[in-house]
Design a protein around this motif. Structure first.
Motif, PDB file in Angstrom:
ATOM      1  N   VAL A   1       0.843  -1.195   0.000  1.00 21.84           N
ATOM      2  CA  VAL A   1       0.000   0.000   0.000  1.00 21.84           C
ATOM      3  C   VAL A   1       0.878   1.244   0.000  1.00 21.84           C
ATOM      4  O   VAL A   1       0.606   2.208  -0.729  1.00 21.84           O
ATOM      5  CB  VAL A   1      -0.962  -0.008   1.214  1.00 21.84           C
ATOM      6  N   ASN A   2       1.937   1.247   0.801  1.00 21.14           N
ATOM      7  CA  ASN A   2       2.844   2.397   0.828  1.00 21.14           C
ATOM      8  C   ASN A   2       3.502   2.618  -0.535  1.00 21.14           C
ATOM      9  O   ASN A   2       3.659   3.759  -0.980  1.00 21.14           O
ATOM     10  CB  ASN A   2       3.924   2.197   1.900  1.00 21.14           C
ATOM     11  N   VAL A   3       3.902   1.555  -1.199  1.00 19.81           N
ATOM     12  CA  VAL A   3       4.521   1.672  -2.527  1.00 19.81           C
ATOM     13  C   VAL A   3       3.523   2.214  -3.535  1.00 19.81           C
ATOM     14  O   VAL A   3       3.845   3.088  -4.355  1.00 19.81           O
ATOM     15  CB  VAL A   3       5.094   0.304  -2.973  1.00 19.81           C
ATOM     16  N   ILE A   4       2.293   1.750  -3.506  1.00 21.33           N
ATOM     17  CA  ILE A   4       1.258   2.223  -4.437  1.00 21.33           C
ATOM     18  C   ILE A   4       0.960   3.689  -4.185  1.00 21.33           C
ATOM     19  O   ILE A   4       0.846   4.483  -5.133  1.00 21.33           O
ATOM     20  CB  ILE A   4      -0.002   1.349  -4.328  1.00 21.33           C
ATOM     21  N   VAL A   5       0.825   4.087  -2.949  1.00 18.78           N
ATOM     22  CA  VAL A   5       0.558   5.493  -2.624  1.00 18.78           C
ATOM     23  C   VAL A   5       1.741   6.362  -3.053  1.00 18.78           C
ATOM     24  O   VAL A   5       1.558   7.439  -3.633  1.00 18.78           O
ATOM     25  CB  VAL A   5       0.261   5.649  -1.108  1.00 18.78           C
ATOM     26  N   ALA A   6       2.949   5.931  -2.798  1.00 21.78           N
ATOM     27  CA  ALA A   6       4.134   6.695  -3.197  1.00 21.78           C
ATOM     28  C   ALA A   6       4.199   6.819  -4.713  1.00 21.78           C
ATOM     29  O   ALA A   6       4.504   7.894  -5.252  1.00 21.78           O
ATOM     30  CB  ALA A   6       5.396   6.030  -2.658  1.00 21.78           C
ATOM     31  N   PHE A   7       3.920   5.752  -5.413  1.00 16.00           N
ATOM     32  CA  PHE A   7       3.915   5.786  -6.881  1.00 16.00           C
ATOM     33  C   PHE A   7       2.861   6.756  -7.397  1.00 16.00           C
ATOM     34  O   PHE A   7       3.115   7.539  -8.316  1.00 16.00           O
ATOM     35  CB  PHE A   7       3.685   4.376  -7.434  1.00 16.00           C
TER      36      PHE A   7
END
Length: 177
Positions: free
Chosen positions: A5-11
């Protein structure tokens, strides 16, 4: 799961920032409509740019030149395309709705295009161009047979120019026979 989730939000944040930073926010609605119709953002093109390319390549239609200049914004890139391919792609149908044929190459102060402004050139022959009228019948055919031979290198530029001029005259007279 939390890391995904953190990677998707950062992307998503990075994509949003890049789009916001590179978006053309100062375009007028008319410019945006033109860009949507042409499917590219047109560059600024001056009549001088179009006339420069048209002067170098008179066989290329001015609509094609103007369309390519709208895409590239550069006389150099357009001339390189012509030199490499030998032609320019024709404009899309949307181009003619935005730039009617009479305005494809805008002229300052309503001047006529350069091709229309030139008077029709009288039909000149090579004989009249090289001023060989008096030599047409006076040169024997035997003298004209060795026109393709090697020229000797002359000492001065004036002699070389005179030699070249004489060889051209002989070639024109031989072609006439």
């Amino acid at each position: 799961m939390g890391e995904v989730v953190n990677v998707i939000v950062a992307f998503a944040v990075i994509v949003f920032i890049v789009r916001w930073a590179t978006s053309p926010g100062n375009d007028s609605p008319e410019e945006q409509a033109v860009a949507r119709a042409l499917r590219f953002k047109p560059k600024k093109v001056t009549p001088e740019m179009t006339q420069t390319v048209a002067g170098m390549f008179p066989h290329i239609p001015q609509e094609n030149i103007h369309y390519d200049l709208l895409r590239t914004g550069s006389v150099e890139i357009t001339t390189n395309k012509i030199l490499e391919k030998g032609f320019l792609d024709p404009p899309s149908p949307a181009y003619f709705t935005l730039y009617p044929r009479t305005a494809a190459a805008p002229n300052p102060a309503g001047e006529r295009p350069a091709a229309a402004a030139r008077p029709a050139a009288p039909a000149h022959t090579l004989i009249s161009r090289f001023r060989l009228e008096e030599r047409v019948d006076s040169v024997p055919a035997a003298e004209l047979e060795d026109i393709g031979g090697r020229a000797t290198w002359e000492d001065t530029a004036e002699k070389r120019e005179a030699s070249l001029r004489e060889r051209k005259a002989k070639m024109v007279l031989a072609a006439r026979q």
